[in-house]
Design a protein around this motif. Structure first.
Motif, PDB file in Angstrom:
ATOM      1  N   LEU A 203      46.465  30.438  24.099  1.00 28.27           N
ATOM      2  CA  LEU A 203      46.455  30.365  22.811  1.00 28.27           C
ATOM      3  C   LEU A 203      47.776  30.111  22.305  1.00 28.27           C
ATOM      4  O   LEU A 203      48.118  28.973  21.472  1.00 28.27           O
ATOM      5  CB  LEU A 203      45.789  31.462  22.095  1.00 28.27           C
ATOM      6  CG  LEU A 203      45.768  31.351  20.622  1.00 28.27           C
ATOM      7  CD1 LEU A 203      44.691  30.412  20.240  1.00 28.27           C
ATOM      8  CD2 LEU A 203      45.494  32.707  20.011  1.00 28.27           C
TER       9      LEU A 203
ATOM     10  N   ARG B 254      56.810  36.875  39.578  1.00 32.12           N
ATOM     11  CA  ARG B 254      55.527  37.220  39.569  1.00 32.12           C
ATOM     12  C   ARG B 254      54.995  38.401  38.559  1.00 32.12           C
ATOM     13  O   ARG B 254      53.773  38.522  38.380  1.00 32.12           O
ATOM     14  CB  ARG B 254      55.137  37.595  40.925  1.00 32.12           C
ATOM     15  CG  ARG B 254      55.660  38.976  41.337  1.00 32.12           C
ATOM     16  CD  ARG B 254      55.271  39.318  42.689  1.00 32.12           C
ATOM     17  NE  ARG B 254      55.499  40.600  43.156  1.00 32.12           N
ATOM     18  CZ  ARG B 254      55.133  41.171  44.188  1.00 32.12           C
ATOM     19  NH1 ARG B 254      54.667  40.285  45.126  1.00 32.12           N
ATOM     20  NH2 ARG B 254      55.320  42.439  44.416  1.00 32.12           N
ATOM     21  N   LYS B 255      55.644  38.936  37.881  1.00 34.70           N
ATOM     22  CA  LYS B 255      55.624  40.281  36.934  1.00 34.70           C
ATOM     23  C   LYS B 255      54.714  39.662  35.752  1.00 34.70           C
ATOM     24  O   LYS B 255      53.908  40.268  35.325  1.00 34.70           O
ATOM     25  CB  LYS B 255      56.981  40.828  36.498  1.00 34.70           C
ATOM     26  CG  LYS B 255      57.641  41.622  37.533  1.00 34.70           C
ATOM     27  CD  LYS B 255      57.045  42.481  37.972  1.00 34.70           C
ATOM     28  CE  LYS B 255      58.083  43.335  39.137  1.00 34.70           C
ATOM     29  NZ  LYS B 255      57.367  44.124  40.211  1.00 34.70           N
TER      30      LYS B 255
ATOM     31  N   HIS C 258      52.316  37.786  35.955  1.00 37.41           N
ATOM     32  CA  HIS C 258      50.861  38.076  36.532  1.00 37.41           C
ATOM     33  C   HIS C 258      50.365  39.190  36.478  1.00 37.41           C
ATOM     34  O   HIS C 258      50.313  39.913  37.362  1.00 37.41           O
ATOM     35  CB  HIS C 258      50.587  37.168  37.764  1.00 37.41           C
ATOM     36  CG  HIS C 258      50.765  35.691  37.898  1.00 37.41           C
ATOM     37  ND1 HIS C 258      49.677  35.031  37.611  1.00 37.41           N
ATOM     38  CD2 HIS C 258      51.672  35.061  37.992  1.00 37.41           C
ATOM     39  CE1 HIS C 258      49.965  33.709  37.866  1.00 37.41           C
ATOM     40  NE2 HIS C 258      51.304  33.600  37.835  1.00 37.41           N
ATOM     41  N   THR C 259      49.791  39.491  35.173  1.00 37.77           N
ATOM     42  CA  THR C 259      49.064  40.965  35.077  1.00 37.77           C
ATOM     43  C   THR C 259      47.943  41.058  35.650  1.00 37.77           C
ATOM     44  O   THR C 259      47.304  42.241  35.902  1.00 37.77           O
ATOM     45  CB  THR C 259      49.139  41.328  33.654  1.00 37.77           C
ATOM     46  OG1 THR C 259      48.325  40.416  32.951  1.00 37.77           O
ATOM     47  CG2 THR C 259      50.338  41.238  32.858  1.00 37.77           C
ATOM     48  N   GLY C 260      47.211  40.157  35.810  1.00 40.73           N
ATOM     49  CA  GLY C 260      45.675  40.155  36.323  1.00 40.73           C
ATOM     50  C   GLY C 260      44.932  40.553  35.079  1.00 40.73           C
ATOM     51  O   GLY C 260      43.615  40.689  35.388  1.00 40.73           O
ATOM     52  N   PHE C 261      45.273  40.733  34.003  1.00 31.14           N
ATOM     53  CA  PHE C 261      44.487  41.345  32.845  1.00 31.14           C
ATOM     54  C   PHE C 261      43.839  39.960  32.270  1.00 31.14           C
ATOM     55  O   PHE C 261      45.085  39.381  31.344  1.00 31.14           O
ATOM     56  CB  PHE C 261      45.289  42.084  31.999  1.00 31.14           C
ATOM     57  CG  PHE C 261      44.336  42.743  30.933  1.00 31.14           C
ATOM     58  CD1 PHE C 261      43.277  43.493  31.377  1.00 31.14           C
ATOM     59  CD2 PHE C 261      44.859  42.771  29.468  1.00 31.14           C
ATOM     60  CE1 PHE C 261      42.346  43.956  30.353  1.00 31.14           C
ATOM     61  CE2 PHE C 261      44.071  43.552  28.666  1.00 31.14           C
ATOM     62  CZ  PHE C 261      42.745  43.940  28.821  1.00 31.14           C
ATOM     63  N   ILE C 262      42.693  39.672  32.149  1.00 29.26           N
ATOM     64  CA  ILE C 262      42.308  38.228  31.562  1.00 29.26           C
ATOM     65  C   ILE C 262      42.637  37.999  30.195  1.00 29.26           C
ATOM     66  O   ILE C 262      43.066  36.922  29.916  1.00 29.26           O
ATOM     67  CB  ILE C 262      40.826  38.116  31.772  1.00 29.26           C
ATOM     68  CG1 ILE C 262      40.534  38.079  33.298  1.00 29.26           C
ATOM     69  CG2 ILE C 262      40.257  37.002  31.050  1.00 29.26           C
ATOM     70  CD1 ILE C 262      38.715  38.181  33.464  1.00 29.26           C
ATOM     71  N   PRO C 263      42.607  38.850  29.196  1.00 27.64           N
ATOM     72  CA  PRO C 263      43.058  38.657  27.839  1.00 27.64           C
ATOM     73  C   PRO C 263      44.493  38.057  27.632  1.00 27.64           C
ATOM     74  O   PRO C 263      44.954  37.229  26.801  1.00 27.64           O
ATOM     75  CB  PRO C 263      42.779  39.927  27.043  1.00 27.64           C
ATOM     76  CG  PRO C 263      41.632  40.709  27.806  1.00 27.64           C
ATOM     77  CD  PRO C 263      41.746  40.122  29.010  1.00 27.64           C
TER      78      PRO C 263
ATOM     79  N   ALA D  90      44.399  34.619  28.344  1.00 24.22           N
ATOM     80  CA  ALA D  90      43.721  33.989  27.285  1.00 24.22           C
ATOM     81  C   ALA D  90      44.944  33.980  25.934  1.00 24.22           C
ATOM     82  O   ALA D  90      45.064  32.860  25.440  1.00 24.22           O
ATOM     83  CB  ALA D  90      42.552  34.708  26.579  1.00 24.22           C
ATOM     84  N   TRP D  91      45.647  34.928  25.860  1.00 22.70           N
ATOM     85  CA  TRP D  91      46.777  35.071  25.000  1.00 22.70           C
ATOM     86  C   TRP D  91      47.778  34.051  25.303  1.00 22.70           C
ATOM     87  O   TRP D  91      48.249  32.837  24.687  1.00 22.70           O
ATOM     88  CB  TRP D  91      47.585  36.308  24.825  1.00 22.70           C
ATOM     89  CG  TRP D  91      46.806  37.274  23.762  1.00 22.70           C
ATOM     90  CD1 TRP D  91      46.401  38.293  24.342  1.00 22.70           C
ATOM     91  CD2 TRP D  91      46.847  37.066  22.477  1.00 22.70           C
ATOM     92  NE1 TRP D  91      45.806  39.076  23.174  1.00 22.70           N
ATOM     93  CE2 TRP D  91      46.188  38.271  22.130  1.00 22.70           C
ATOM     94  CE3 TRP D  91      47.546  36.187  21.595  1.00 22.70           C
ATOM     95  CZ2 TRP D  91      46.188  38.505  20.723  1.00 22.70           C
ATOM     96  CZ3 TRP D  91      47.237  36.539  20.378  1.00 22.70           C
ATOM     97  CH2 TRP D  91      46.712  37.742  19.664  1.00 22.70           C
TER      98      TRP D  91
END
Lengths: 631, 100
Positions: A618, A603-604, A606-611, A614-615
């Motif tokens: 990509l 689960r680590k 899953h940072t919760g940081f949207i970019p 997105a990375w």
């Protein structure tokens, strides 16, 4: 004929369904449905019996129930001499017991009343299925069904722990027997390829002797459960926790005789296995004597009758075991009347005394309950074998056949048991109905019951007195009628034995059995009316024997020590504490813990940081497209 | 006449700019603008292909996509407004409910 048979079977089922589904509507009017639901089949049964008596038989399929490859089981019915006798007995006795129940159960709650009649009808439905089936599997359905109804009705007062436990005891004890029954059915199917009586009996001679012996012994194992024989008889005395009409119908007249019926039905198989026959007769004789001895000292009105039932069932097995199937079934037939009657009388006493069953507290009730007392005495005379009442003819026939077929020891045991039977029955009568009232309060509240209860008593008493006379009908009487079925298979091996002995020998045998009956009655009179010898002093003198009998040979305790306590102990300490808690729970919890461990690691990402997401998208697209281009 | 390859190059340039913007910026509105850039990069690609094949489908699709982008812009702005009211800013790292 199929339509009539279906009507006989399905009308009780319809009655049970109506009372079962609409008990909130039928309430105290439940008997208006339940009684006709048995009375109509009783009339139809008589019609069917009349047809069979005139030489008709029926063996046919209603529809195919199971059809998988070669395994084909029909819902089919067989009506011949044996099943005709059974359906008449069952429906006729059941009708009067239903009527009696109207009076007996009137203190019950509305729902309990409807529930009771629902179960009772349901029971009759299964019993008729059992006796009318034309294959072993359908018989087994009825066999289990009556067991189920027995369980439900024993535990009718389920708030009472003893009643609930007695129900379970009956059910579980029967499981042991049914285990054998089922194995026997598997073997039959494996080796004969069918379970339909007609096919099984036609090809039965293909069985080797050891196999036939094994199958019949396993079938008999089922019978010992259902018909309360040694070693599985222990449930029947406890079954007295149920309402008394239930004891009368299920645990005296009908269900417990299913084992006898089954052995008689399988006579073709038993004739192939002489050793099994010996076993059946020996167990029957042993049970007859063993149970009778326990009845000698018991003070509980219904339990004496219960032991008496076990004992009489033993007689029936002696009958079928020595090859006198007709005699065994005849005793089944007469026993249904007089034992059913005596249970109803006991119920009548119990009803009048608000549930009191201890004979030591009764006495002198004859003055208060004349009809009950007289009908009971008729029943007791019948069971004791006093001519010309019913029990005399059937019991004597069994003992006669035992003697002429060379089973001298069994005959002797049976005769001694007959004396014991007469003794304990009249001990019961003298303690209950005669002598000084031993408990003033109980004597005060005693009263005769309403006609709805006494009329069934009188009807059954009449038949207890007279059905034995059917033995005198032309053409061999009742047994001759049944032998049309049995003799066809049994090529008169026994007939030869008959011829020589007859007449003189038979008369002596009859005289002996009548004499022992009167001896038993006389002894009971001397002990409990004249007090010479005084039962109390005898008790003191033979204290160890008395204690042994009074505690029922400690068989229940023995079973507890041998089977029940070890099972409970293993269940609790091994199966529960080790297998369940450690192993099964360990596996289940371990899998869950592994999942959560892996989850914690992954689960680590899953940072919760949207970019970041997105990375990831990509990079993923680039990898997929790159692979697509490369390959 | 502009060569088709130029049109494609422009489309890739616009799309890449948009993608880079989405990836490296934290401001939700800027990210949103960058998404619009990506969409327009795709639109240019459509037009280029349509022109190359001499068919009209690409143009029609572009019109559809512009309509959808407009609708999406309205919804996206509404979400960002609501987000601003709730979190007191439009930086996307303020949204961390899904964080482990």
């Amino acid at each position: 004929m199929l339509k009539l048979i279906l009507a006989v079977i399905l009308i009780p089922l319809a009655g049970a369904m109506i009372n079962g589904l609409f008990c909130w509507k039928t309430k105290r009017k439940a008997h208006l449905i339940a009684v006709p639901a048995i009375a109509i089949p009783a009339v139809i049964s008589l019609v069917l019996f009349w047809k069979v008596a005139h030489g008709q038989r029926f063996d046919g399929t209603f529809y195919w129930w199971i059809s998988v490859g070669n395994f084909r089981i029909p819902i089919g019915f067989l009506l011949d001499e044996l099943s005709a006798v059974m359906i008449v007995t069952v429906t006729f006795v059941a009708t009067w017991i239903h009527i009696y129940s109207i009076g007996y159960m009137d203190h019950e709650t509305d729902r309990g009343y409807a529930k009771y009649f629902c179960y009772l009808n349901f029971f009759v439905f299964f019993m008729l299925t059992l006796v009318l089936a034309n294959n072993y599997l359908l018989m087994f359905v009825g066999w289990e069904g009556v067991g189920l109804c027995s369980y439900l009705l024993i535990g009718y007062w389920y708030e009472k722990a003893s009643a609930a436990n007695a129900g379970m005891k009956a059910f579980i004890t029967n499981r042991v027997g049914d285990f054998g029954f089922m194995i026997a059915l598997f073997l039959l199917y494996k080796h004969l390829g069918s379970l339909i009586y007609h096919d099984v009996f036609a090809s039965a001679h293909e069985l080797t002797l050891p196999l036939a012996t094994l199958i019949t012994l396993l079938l008999f194992m089922g019978a010992t459960g259902k018909s309360a024989q040694i070693p599985l008889y222990v449930w029947l005395p406890d079954a007295m926790e149920g309402p008394t009409p239930v004891s009368s119908l299920i645990h005296a007249a009908t269900m417990v005789t299913a084992g006898v019926y089954m052995v008689a039905r399988s006579h073709v198989l038993y004739n192939l296995a002489p050793f099994s026959m010996e076993v059946v007769a020996s167990i029957g004789a042993a049970t007859a004597m063993f149970a009778a001895s326990m009845a000698l000292v018991n003070n509980d009105l219904k339990r004496v009758l219960a032991y008496s039932t076990v004992s009489q069932l033993g007689y029936m097995f002696v009958g079928v075991g020595v090859g006198a199937y007709a005699a065994g079934v005849f005793h089944l037939f007469t026993h249904a009347f007089f034992k059913g009657l005596m249970f109803l009388c006991a119920g009548s006493v119990m009803h009048a005394l608000h549930g009191e069953l201890d004979m030591q507290k009764m006495g002198g009730l004859y003055n208060k309950m004349k009809i009950t007392a007289i009908t009971f005495i008729i029943g007791a005379l019948a069971i004791s074998g006093v001519p010309p009442l019913a029990g005399f003819w059937s019991k004597d026939s069994i003992l006669h056949h035992a003697f002429v077929s060379g089973h001298k020891i069994i005959w002797f045991v049976g005769t001694v048991t007959a004396a014991m039977t007469a003794f304990y029955m009249f001990r019961l009568i003298f303690l209950t109905f005669f002598g000084e009232p031993r408990d003033k309060h109980i004597y005060e509240i005693a009263h005769e019951n309403p006609p709805v209860m006494t009329i069934p008593l009188m009807v059954l008493a009449f038949f207890s007195a007279t059905v034995g006379l059917l033995a005198l009908l032309p053409g061999g009487g009742f047994e001759g009628f049944l032998n049309r079925l049995f003799e066809a298979a049994h090529h008169g091996a026994e007939h030869a034995a008959h011829g020589g002995h007859e007449a003189g020998g038979a008369a002596v045998l009859i005289l002996i059995s009548v004499l022992v009956a009167f001896m038993g009655i006389g002894l009971a009179y001397a002990m409990y009316m004249k007090h010479t010898p005084d039962p109390k002093k005898l008790t003191e003198r033979f204290r160890p024997i008395y204690t042994l009998l009074y505690n029922r040979y400690y068989v229940d305790e023995l079973y507890f020590a041998l089977f029940i306590n070890p099972t409970v102990g293993i269940s609790r300490h091994v199966l529960w504490k080790i297998v369940d808690v450690l192993i099964i729970d360990g596996i289940v919890n371990g899998v869950a813990r592994l999942c959560s461990l892996v989850g914690n690691l992954i689960r680590k990402i899953h940072t919760g940081f949207i970019p970041d997401y997105a990375w990831a998208i990509l990079v993923g697209i680039i990898i997929v497209c790159g692979l697509k281009i490369i390959f | 006449m502009i060569p088709v390859s130029w049109i494609f190059a422009l489309s890739v340039l616009v799309f890449a700019t948009g993608a880079l913007g989405v990836l490296i910026r934290k401001n939700a509105i800027v990210m949103f603008l960058c998404i619009e850039l990506m969409l327009n990069g795709a639109n240019i690609f459509f037009v280029g292909v349509s022109k190359m094949r001499g068919a009209a489908e690409g143009h029609i699709f572009v019109l559809f996509m512009m309509a959808i982008a407009a609708a999406e812009a309205a919804i996206g702005m509404a979400i960002i407004t609501a987000f601003y009211r709730r979190k007191g800013g439009v930086e996307v790292d303020r949204a961390d409910l899904m964080k482990w």
